[in-house]
Design a protein around this motif. Structure first.
Motif, mmCIF file in Angstrom:
data_model
loop_
_atom_site.group_PDB
_atom_site.id
_atom_site.type_symbol
_atom_site.label_atom_id
_atom_site.label_comp_id
_atom_site.label_asym_id
_atom_site.label_seq_id
_atom_site.Cartn_x
_atom_site.Cartn_y
_atom_site.Cartn_z
ATOM 1 N N ILE A 32 -17.926 44.323 -82.817
ATOM 2 C CA ILE A 32 -18.348 45.668 -83.225
ATOM 3 C C ILE A 32 -19.699 46.007 -82.621
ATOM 4 O O ILE A 32 -19.921 47.128 -82.141
ATOM 5 C CB ILE A 32 -18.389 45.758 -84.762
ATOM 6 C CG1 ILE A 32 -16.963 45.656 -85.327
ATOM 7 C CG2 ILE A 32 -19.051 47.061 -85.208
ATOM 8 C CD1 ILE A 32 -16.919 45.605 -86.840
ATOM 9 N N ARG A 33 -20.592 45.058 -82.624
ATOM 10 C CA ARG A 33 -21.945 45.318 -82.126
ATOM 11 C C ARG A 33 -21.981 45.405 -80.604
ATOM 12 O O ARG A 33 -22.633 46.274 -80.038
ATOM 13 C CB ARG A 33 -22.894 44.215 -82.617
ATOM 14 C CG ARG A 33 -24.332 44.409 -82.156
ATOM 15 C CD ARG A 33 -25.239 43.336 -82.708
ATOM 16 N NE ARG A 33 -26.602 43.519 -82.260
ATOM 17 C CZ ARG A 33 -27.481 44.356 -82.812
ATOM 18 N NH1 ARG A 33 -27.105 45.098 -83.846
ATOM 19 N NH2 ARG A 33 -28.713 44.460 -82.347
ATOM 20 N N ILE A 34 -21.281 44.497 -79.937
ATOM 21 C CA ILE A 34 -21.371 44.420 -78.477
ATOM 22 C C ILE A 34 -20.401 45.383 -77.789
ATOM 23 O O ILE A 34 -20.715 45.974 -76.762
ATOM 24 C CB ILE A 34 -21.111 42.970 -78.013
ATOM 25 C CG1 ILE A 34 -22.197 42.040 -78.604
ATOM 26 C CG2 ILE A 34 -21.107 42.877 -76.496
ATOM 27 C CD1 ILE A 34 -21.968 40.578 -78.294
ATOM 28 N N VAL A 35 -19.210 45.578 -78.369
ATOM 29 C CA VAL A 35 -18.168 46.379 -77.712
ATOM 30 C C VAL A 35 -17.894 47.684 -78.470
ATOM 31 O O VAL A 35 -17.866 48.769 -77.887
ATOM 32 C CB VAL A 35 -16.862 45.560 -77.570
ATOM 33 C CG1 VAL A 35 -15.785 46.418 -76.917
ATOM 34 C CG2 VAL A 35 -17.111 44.293 -76.772
ATOM 35 N N GLY A 36 -17.689 47.593 -79.778
ATOM 36 C CA GLY A 36 -17.245 48.751 -80.558
ATOM 37 C C GLY A 36 -18.238 49.894 -80.544
ATOM 38 O O GLY A 36 -17.891 51.045 -80.216
ATOM 39 N N ARG A 37 -19.493 49.613 -80.879
ATOM 40 C CA ARG A 37 -20.491 50.682 -80.932
ATOM 41 C C ARG A 37 -20.749 51.295 -79.556
ATOM 42 O O ARG A 37 -20.775 52.532 -79.426
ATOM 43 C CB ARG A 37 -21.785 50.153 -81.543
ATOM 44 C CG ARG A 37 -21.658 49.836 -83.027
ATOM 45 C CD ARG A 37 -22.955 49.301 -83.579
ATOM 46 N NE ARG A 37 -22.838 49.000 -85.011
ATOM 47 C CZ ARG A 37 -23.815 48.455 -85.732
ATOM 48 N NH1 ARG A 37 -24.983 48.149 -85.146
ATOM 49 N NH2 ARG A 37 -23.626 48.196 -87.027
ATOM 50 N N PRO A 38 -20.967 50.480 -78.511
ATOM 51 C CA PRO A 38 -21.135 51.094 -77.177
ATOM 52 C C PRO A 38 -19.912 51.906 -76.745
ATOM 53 O O PRO A 38 -20.053 52.980 -76.152
ATOM 54 C CB PRO A 38 -21.359 49.890 -76.266
ATOM 55 C CG PRO A 38 -21.892 48.832 -77.164
ATOM 56 C CD PRO A 38 -21.195 49.033 -78.469
ATOM 57 N N LEU A 39 -18.719 51.379 -77.072
ATOM 58 C CA LEU A 39 -17.511 52.092 -76.695
ATOM 59 C C LEU A 39 -17.417 53.426 -77.426
ATOM 60 O O LEU A 39 -17.033 54.454 -76.838
ATOM 61 C CB LEU A 39 -16.291 51.237 -76.987
ATOM 62 C CG LEU A 39 -14.942 51.800 -76.510
ATOM 63 C CD1 LEU A 39 -14.941 52.018 -75.005
ATOM 64 C CD2 LEU A 39 -13.803 50.863 -76.904
ATOM 65 N N GLN A 40 -17.804 53.462 -78.686
ATOM 66 C CA GLN A 40 -17.781 54.709 -79.448
ATOM 67 C C GLN A 40 -18.806 55.695 -78.886
ATOM 68 O O GLN A 40 -18.546 56.904 -78.808
ATOM 69 C CB GLN A 40 -18.067 54.422 -80.922
ATOM 70 C CG GLN A 40 -17.931 55.642 -81.822
ATOM 71 C CD GLN A 40 -16.533 56.214 -81.814
ATOM 72 O OE1 GLN A 40 -15.555 55.471 -81.891
ATOM 73 N NE2 GLN A 40 -16.427 57.537 -81.713
ATOM 74 N N GLN A 41 -19.966 55.172 -78.461
ATOM 75 C CA GLN A 41 -20.958 56.052 -77.841
ATOM 76 C C GLN A 41 -20.419 56.658 -76.540
ATOM 77 O O GLN A 41 -20.635 57.846 -76.261
ATOM 78 C CB GLN A 41 -22.247 55.268 -77.560
ATOM 79 C CG GLN A 41 -22.988 54.838 -78.827
ATOM 80 C CD GLN A 41 -24.278 54.096 -78.506
ATOM 81 O OE1 GLN A 41 -24.751 54.108 -77.371
ATOM 82 N NE2 GLN A 41 -24.854 53.444 -79.513
ATOM 83 N N LEU A 42 -19.705 55.827 -75.772
ATOM 84 C CA LEU A 42 -19.117 56.341 -74.533
ATOM 85 C C LEU A 42 -18.045 57.386 -74.826
ATOM 86 O O LEU A 42 -17.940 58.404 -74.130
ATOM 87 C CB LEU A 42 -18.535 55.190 -73.710
ATOM 88 C CG LEU A 42 -19.545 54.159 -73.174
ATOM 89 C CD1 LEU A 42 -18.814 53.021 -72.482
ATOM 90 C CD2 LEU A 42 -20.512 54.829 -72.212
ATOM 91 N N ILE A 43 -17.255 57.167 -75.861
ATOM 92 C CA ILE A 43 -16.220 58.139 -76.231
ATOM 93 C C ILE A 43 -16.856 59.458 -76.665
ATOM 94 O O ILE A 43 -16.426 60.546 -76.262
ATOM 95 C CB ILE A 43 -15.329 57.552 -77.349
ATOM 96 C CG1 ILE A 43 -14.508 56.375 -76.814
ATOM 97 C CG2 ILE A 43 -14.403 58.632 -77.909
ATOM 98 C CD1 ILE A 43 -13.713 55.652 -77.875
ATOM 99 N N ASP A 44 -17.895 59.375 -77.500
ATOM 100 C CA ASP A 44 -18.592 60.590 -77.931
ATOM 101 C C ASP A 44 -19.197 61.333 -76.741
ATOM 102 O O ASP A 44 -19.158 62.575 -76.680
ATOM 103 C CB ASP A 44 -19.682 60.234 -78.944
ATOM 104 C CG ASP A 44 -19.114 59.650 -80.232
ATOM 105 O OD1 ASP A 44 -17.913 59.887 -80.498
ATOM 106 O OD2 ASP A 44 -19.855 58.962 -80.954
#
Length: 340
Positions: A32-44
């Motif tokens: 979640i910290r390394i992949v999920g949050r950055p990925l969500q930022q990229l999606i946004d």
């Protein structure tokens, strides 16, 4: 011994399961910290780009692929922002250029109107002034005075007609529409112009069609057909023919220059075509045919308002006019009037 071995095995299995659960939890938290949050930022960020928002750059720490992708998105947004600003500047410059061209075109039209009025009114005014001067000088006998008065009346009517045409062009009245058979209107115009056609030794041929009706102003439609027929008669050679055709067609309004490229749906129309056998219209003159006081006729044969007035009348009816011309073969004017 067996019990000790069983308890040891159970402790081992429980510890293994606990370790697996702890590792799974750790992996989930790290994911979640390394992949999920950055990925969500990229999606946004991509969603904001899709909505046209190039602000708020995405910030990702590290040097992994996620961070590189975020940097690439930020760079893309900067380029898009600069390109949009450039497009807006170019659009403003284009709009300003179009407005200047339109202003220049209006000035040219006003100048042509003034020149046309002065040119068309100059000759009859000279005739009126000359005849009136002769009458005032008392140099004419009774018969000559009567002839001069008749000439003055004719030239005054001519000037009034020119001014009336100009007013009709400037202030077109709203069409008084009713169910009309265009064939009757065309036949009336042919009968009225019969003497003019005979004078020019030109035959008027009206191609018959089945009965058809359109919601139009009969008087204005007759004016349009009359203007087109007069031009066709004057353009035709001696012994030529002018064909008037009427038919029902499905047609699409042409796209006007400077407007949207969206094509209008087809309309059920009445098409009135006038075909002559003249020398045709030069290609350089085609864009100016419907401008007021634009004419290729000799002095005294036309004011240059006929096609302008006809174009305005047809536009008021929701229709349009198309022109086809072949050098040395003739021209064809086609009036499209919607049935409803």
């Amino acid at each position: 011994e067996i019990h000790r071995h069983t308890r040891g095995t159970m402790y081992y299995v429980g510890g293994t399961i606990g370790a697996i659960l702890a590792c799974g939890l750790l992996v989930t938290l790290l994911g979640i910290r390394i992949v999920g949050r950055p990925l969500q930022q990229l999606i946004d960020k991509t969603e904001r780009i899709g909505e046209g928002d190039f602000t708020q750059p995405v910030t990702l720490s590290g040097r992994d692929e996620m961070a590189q992708l975020g940097t690439a998105l930020n760079q893309m947004c900067d380029k898009l922002k600069r390109q949009r600003a450039q497009i807006e500047e170019e659009s403003k410059a284009r709009v300003n250029a179009i407005e200047q061209l339109r202003h220049g075109d209006r000035l040219q039209t006003v100048g042509r109107l003034a020149s046309g009025v002065a040119h068309e009114l100059g000759t009859p005014l000279n005739v009126v002034a000359g005849r009136a001067q002769l009458i005032a000088a008392g140099q004419l006998n009774e018969t000559q005075v009567c002839e001069s008065a008749t000439a003055i009346k004719a030239e005054a009517d001519r000037m009034a007609g020119i001014i009336r045409q100009l007013l009709d062009f400037a202030r077109r009245r709203k069409p008084q529409v009713s169910a009309v058979d265009p064939r009757d209107v065309a036949r009336t115009a042919v009968e009225l112009l019969g003497p003019l056609a005979q004078k020019h030794e030109v035959a008027l041929v009206c191609d018959g069609q089945d009965a058809m009706f359109a919601q139009v102003d009969a008087a204005q439609t007759q004016q349009v057909i009359t203007n087109l027929l007069v031009n066709a008669i004057q353009a035709s050679p001696t012994g030529g023919e002018v064909h008037i055709g009427l038919d029902a067609v499905e047609a699409t309004r042409p796209i006007a220059e400077g407007t949207s490229d969206v094509v209008a749906p087809p309309l059920q129309c009445i098409r009135i075509s006038v075909l002559d056998q003249g020398s045709g219209i030069p290609e350089t003159d085609l864009p100016h045919l419907f401008e007021p006081f634009f004419t290729t006729k000799d002095t005294g044969e036309g004011t240059g308002l006929g096609l302008s007035v006809s174009h305005g009348i047809v536009e008021d009816h929701g229709g349009w006019i198309e022109v086809e011309s072949t050098p040395e073969k003739g021209s064809r004017f086609m009036v499209y009037l919607p049935k409803s």
